[in-house]
Design a protein around this motif. Sequence first.
Motif, PDB file in Angstrom:
ATOM      1  N   GLY A   1       8.237   8.973  11.496  1.00 42.84           N
ATOM      2  CA  GLY A   1       8.112   8.903  10.083  1.00 42.84           C
ATOM      3  C   GLY A   1       8.162  10.144   9.391  1.00 42.84           C
ATOM      4  N   THR A   2       9.099  10.024   8.214  1.00 38.88           N
ATOM      5  CA  THR A   2       9.314  11.118   7.345  1.00 38.88           C
ATOM      6  C   THR A   2       8.199  11.104   6.220  1.00 38.88           C
ATOM      7  OG1 THR A   2      11.028  10.068   5.984  1.00 38.88           O
ATOM      8  CG2 THR A   2      11.580  10.989   8.106  1.00 38.88           C
ATOM      9  N   HIS A   3       8.541  12.340   5.287  1.00 41.12           N
ATOM     10  CA  HIS A   3       7.682  12.469   4.144  1.00 41.12           C
ATOM     11  C   HIS A   3       7.769  11.217   3.219  1.00 41.12           C
ATOM     12  CE1 HIS A   3       5.122  14.531   1.502  1.00 41.12           C
ATOM     13  NE2 HIS A   3       5.945  14.379   0.329  1.00 41.12           N
ATOM     14  N   LEU A   4       9.066  10.726   2.973  1.00 38.86           N
ATOM     15  CA  LEU A   4       9.441   9.797   1.953  1.00 38.86           C
ATOM     16  C   LEU A   4       9.130   8.538   2.384  1.00 38.86           C
ATOM     17  CD1 LEU A   4      12.995  10.750   0.621  1.00 38.86           C
ATOM     18  CD2 LEU A   4      10.749  11.056  -0.524  1.00 38.86           C
ATOM     19  N   GLU A   5       9.151   8.212   3.690  1.00 39.04           N
ATOM     20  CA  GLU A   5       8.748   6.936   4.352  1.00 39.04           C
ATOM     21  C   GLU A   5       7.235   6.701   4.047  1.00 39.04           C
ATOM     22  OE1 GLU A   5       9.825   6.511   8.471  1.00 39.04           O
ATOM     23  OE2 GLU A   5      11.857   6.853   8.024  1.00 39.04           O
ATOM     24  N   ALA A   6       6.405   7.600   4.022  1.00 41.08           N
ATOM     25  CA  ALA A   6       4.779   7.535   3.742  1.00 41.08           C
ATOM     26  C   ALA A   6       4.688   6.962   2.198  1.00 41.08           C
ATOM     27  CB  ALA A   6       4.211   9.061   3.978  1.00 41.08           C
ATOM     28  N   ALA A   7       5.640   7.439   1.435  1.00 35.03           N
ATOM     29  CA  ALA A   7       5.651   6.916  -0.130  1.00 35.03           C
ATOM     30  C   ALA A   7       6.104   5.560  -0.060  1.00 35.03           C
ATOM     31  CB  ALA A   7       6.329   7.985  -0.997  1.00 35.03           C
ATOM     32  N   SER A   8       7.071   5.008   0.609  1.00 33.82           N
ATOM     33  CA  SER A   8       7.748   3.850   0.377  1.00 33.82           C
ATOM     34  C   SER A   8       6.859   2.637   1.012  1.00 33.82           C
ATOM     35  CB  SER A   8       9.068   4.149   0.777  1.00 33.82           C
ATOM     36  OG  SER A   8       9.084   4.240   2.228  1.00 33.82           O
ATOM     37  N   TRP A   9       5.733   2.796   1.423  1.00 30.70           N
ATOM     38  CA  TRP A   9       5.032   1.849   2.174  1.00 30.70           C
ATOM     39  C   TRP A   9       5.123   0.483   1.213  1.00 30.70           C
ATOM     40  CZ3 TRP A   9       0.846  -1.095   0.144  1.00 30.70           C
ATOM     41  CH2 TRP A   9       0.046  -0.305  -0.952  1.00 30.70           C
ATOM     42  N   GLY A  10       4.976   0.529  -0.063  1.00 30.40           N
ATOM     43  CA  GLY A  10       4.926  -0.809  -0.747  1.00 30.40           C
ATOM     44  C   GLY A  10       6.278  -1.208  -1.261  1.00 30.40           C
ATOM     45  N   HIS A  11       7.365  -0.658  -0.829  1.00 32.99           N
ATOM     46  CA  HIS A  11       8.529  -1.118  -1.030  1.00 32.99           C
ATOM     47  C   HIS A  11       9.346  -2.141  -0.047  1.00 32.99           C
ATOM     48  CE1 HIS A  11       9.795   2.156  -4.299  1.00 32.99           C
ATOM     49  NE2 HIS A  11       8.806   2.263  -3.700  1.00 32.99           N
ATOM     50  N   ALA A  12       8.512  -2.314   1.117  1.00 33.62           N
ATOM     51  CA  ALA A  12       8.823  -3.339   2.142  1.00 33.62           C
ATOM     52  C   ALA A  12       7.668  -4.198   2.501  1.00 33.62           C
ATOM     53  CB  ALA A  12       9.686  -2.591   3.357  1.00 33.62           C
ATOM     54  N   ASP A  13       8.101  -5.394   2.999  1.00 35.43           N
ATOM     55  CA  ASP A  13       7.005  -6.273   3.564  1.00 35.43           C
ATOM     56  C   ASP A  13       6.867  -6.036   5.187  1.00 35.43           C
ATOM     57  OD1 ASP A  13       5.245  -8.297   3.996  1.00 35.43           O
ATOM     58  OD2 ASP A  13       6.814  -9.959   3.868  1.00 35.43           O
ATOM     59  N   ASP A  14       6.220  -4.981   5.505  1.00 35.24           N
ATOM     60  CA  ASP A  14       6.030  -4.707   6.884  1.00 35.24           C
ATOM     61  C   ASP A  14       4.483  -4.632   7.078  1.00 35.24           C
ATOM     62  OD1 ASP A  14       5.131  -2.308   5.783  1.00 35.24           O
ATOM     63  OD2 ASP A  14       6.771  -1.077   6.154  1.00 35.24           O
ATOM     64  N   SER A  15       4.208  -4.264   8.375  1.00 38.64           N
ATOM     65  CA  SER A  15       2.817  -4.298   8.866  1.00 38.64           C
ATOM     66  C   SER A  15       2.099  -3.146   8.226  1.00 38.64           C
ATOM     67  CB  SER A  15       2.908  -3.964  10.540  1.00 38.64           C
ATOM     68  OG  SER A  15       3.367  -2.667  10.827  1.00 38.64           O
ATOM     69  N   LEU A  16       2.644  -1.924   7.797  1.00 37.66           N
ATOM     70  CA  LEU A  16       1.674  -0.977   7.084  1.00 37.66           C
ATOM     71  C   LEU A  16       1.320  -1.503   5.834  1.00 37.66           C
ATOM     72  CD1 LEU A  16       0.686   1.730   7.052  1.00 37.66           C
ATOM     73  CD2 LEU A  16       2.925   2.499   6.016  1.00 37.66           C
ATOM     74  N   LYS A  17       2.247  -2.093   5.061  1.00 35.66           N
ATOM     75  CA  LYS A  17       1.804  -2.782   4.029  1.00 35.66           C
ATOM     76  C   LYS A  17       0.661  -3.744   3.994  1.00 35.66           C
ATOM     77  CE  LYS A  17       3.716  -5.332  -0.173  1.00 35.66           C
ATOM     78  NZ  LYS A  17       4.991  -5.880  -0.914  1.00 35.66           N
ATOM     79  N   ARG A  18       0.453  -4.554   4.945  1.00 33.82           N
ATOM     80  CA  ARG A  18      -0.437  -5.625   5.132  1.00 33.82           C
ATOM     81  C   ARG A  18      -1.641  -4.946   5.559  1.00 33.82           C
ATOM     82  NH1 ARG A  18       4.241  -8.063   7.351  1.00 33.82           N
ATOM     83  NH2 ARG A  18       3.625  -7.557   9.515  1.00 33.82           N
ATOM     84  N   GLU A  19      -1.588  -3.770   6.384  1.00 30.93           N
ATOM     85  CA  GLU A  19      -2.686  -3.125   6.833  1.00 30.93           C
ATOM     86  C   GLU A  19      -3.389  -2.456   5.687  1.00 30.93           C
ATOM     87  OE1 GLU A  19      -3.713  -0.392  10.863  1.00 30.93           O
ATOM     88  OE2 GLU A  19      -1.800  -0.598  10.205  1.00 30.93           O
ATOM     89  N   ILE A  20      -2.662  -1.805   4.732  1.00 29.93           N
ATOM     90  CA  ILE A  20      -3.262  -0.984   3.647  1.00 29.93           C
ATOM     91  C   ILE A  20      -3.966  -2.054   2.838  1.00 29.93           C
ATOM     92  CG2 ILE A  20      -2.764   0.108   1.558  1.00 29.93           C
ATOM     93  CD1 ILE A  20      -0.356   1.764   3.114  1.00 29.93           C
ATOM     94  N   LEU A  21      -3.144  -3.218   2.456  1.00 34.33           N
ATOM     95  CA  LEU A  21      -3.840  -4.120   1.488  1.00 34.33           C
ATOM     96  C   LEU A  21      -5.089  -4.946   2.100  1.00 34.33           C
ATOM     97  CD1 LEU A  21      -0.749  -5.988  -0.044  1.00 34.33           C
ATOM     98  CD2 LEU A  21      -2.401  -4.325  -0.696  1.00 34.33           C
ATOM     99  N   SER A  22      -5.009  -4.986   3.622  1.00 30.71           N
ATOM    100  CA  SER A  22      -6.360  -5.566   4.343  1.00 30.71           C
ATOM    101  C   SER A  22      -7.380  -4.483   4.342  1.00 30.71           C
ATOM    102  CB  SER A  22      -5.924  -5.725   5.857  1.00 30.71           C
ATOM    103  OG  SER A  22      -7.144  -6.250   6.507  1.00 30.71           O
ATOM    104  N   TRP A  23      -6.952  -3.083   4.412  1.00 31.91           N
ATOM    105  CA  TRP A  23      -8.307  -2.311   4.302  1.00 31.91           C
ATOM    106  C   TRP A  23      -8.639  -2.061   2.773  1.00 31.91           C
ATOM    107  CZ3 TRP A  23      -7.761   2.226   0.860  1.00 31.91           C
ATOM    108  CH2 TRP A  23      -8.786   2.968   1.265  1.00 31.91           C
ATOM    109  N   LEU A  24      -8.012  -2.192   2.080  1.00 27.98           N
ATOM    110  CA  LEU A  24      -8.414  -2.365   0.674  1.00 27.98           C
ATOM    111  C   LEU A  24      -9.397  -3.476   0.539  1.00 27.98           C
ATOM    112  CD1 LEU A  24      -8.213  -1.197  -2.205  1.00 27.98           C
ATOM    113  CD2 LEU A  24      -6.098  -2.328  -2.740  1.00 27.98           C
ATOM    114  N   LYS A  25      -8.825  -4.785   0.875  1.00 31.03           N
ATOM    115  CA  LYS A  25      -9.517  -5.847   0.477  1.00 31.03           C
ATOM    116  C   LYS A  25     -11.010  -5.829   1.203  1.00 31.03           C
ATOM    117  CE  LYS A  25      -9.637 -10.950   1.087  1.00 31.03           C
ATOM    118  NZ  LYS A  25      -8.470 -12.069   1.653  1.00 31.03           N
ATOM    119  N   ASN A  26     -11.208  -5.053   2.320  1.00 25.82           N
ATOM    120  CA  ASN A  26     -12.382  -5.175   3.167  1.00 25.82           C
ATOM    121  C   ASN A  26     -13.376  -3.978   2.872  1.00 25.82           C
ATOM    122  OD1 ASN A  26     -11.956  -7.619   4.385  1.00 25.82           O
ATOM    123  ND2 ASN A  26     -10.257  -6.414   5.844  1.00 25.82           N
ATOM    124  N   LEU A  27     -13.066  -3.050   2.109  1.00 25.01           N
ATOM    125  CA  LEU A  27     -13.793  -2.027   1.641  1.00 25.01           C
ATOM    126  C   LEU A  27     -15.305  -2.531   1.048  1.00 25.01           C
ATOM    127  CD1 LEU A  27     -11.116   0.540  -0.106  1.00 25.01           C
ATOM    128  CD2 LEU A  27     -12.383   0.862   2.162  1.00 25.01           C
TER     129      LEU A  27
END
Length: 259
Positions: free
Chosen positions: A233-259
């Motif tokens: 992972g690079t610096h810009l990749e950490a910023a682009s999590w919301g630009h693709a339908d991948d596992s990280l995006k789903r993981e962040i949204l799941s974390w957010l929902k379950n807070l």
Amino acid sequence: MSRIDTSGMQSEKIRYGRHFRQYLLYVPPPDQAPPTDKIIVYFHGGGWKFGKPEQFKASIKSFHDAGYPVILPSLRRTPYYNYFDMREDLNQILLRVLELREGTGRDEQQIVLGGMSAGGNLAALLCFDHQQLTQISVSPRIFAGLLALGAPLNLDHMQDNLVLRAFAGSKGSEQFRLANPLEHIRKHNPDTPVFCVHGECDGMVPYQSAVTFVETFEGIQPEKIQFVSSETGTHLEAASWGHADDSLKREILSWLKNL
């Protein structure tokens, strides 16, 4: 990477100070979205110097589409202003957010803080400097969680250059200590949940800046921190999590929902 269409995202500019950079960009959820118990305050990156909220609407579209109200803050920046000025802005931003929350009748909403790069540093400072929160009579329990993406969470591992000094001063100074999120979790033993993303190939914010923060937090509240480490992972990749339908995006949204 495909361009994200943000044309359907309404926004309102709300001032909290007299300086032209002291404002919030409020992005309400879609009209048909059901009420949510969280509001997201997301700080953009740019080395404490560059960028403005209007340029980062694509970064928070995933939150918007999930039905969350989002606030993108703007604040004074280097080289004319430093940590102490930004700390004042952080306090005023939080108080303004609380006013907006009350004005919409959502007094029960908790705040999720998030940020990319330097914005993640600012979000962490707002979340974990309990002494500053006490001064403005705000409880840290108002925060539901912190999302840190490629963020300098331990400034001790950052390269000592003009960019860092303009914000935090010289290493070893009181200003530097106060601008370092790691110092605050050591002092205040927080229990706000954290989701941290960092790449081992980050060329702007050293990987160890995140690792040492995570390790320290794990020693305090091991069940409250989640660390996603990317070997390539690079610096810009950490910023682009919301630009693709991948596992990280789903993981962040799941974390957010379950807070």
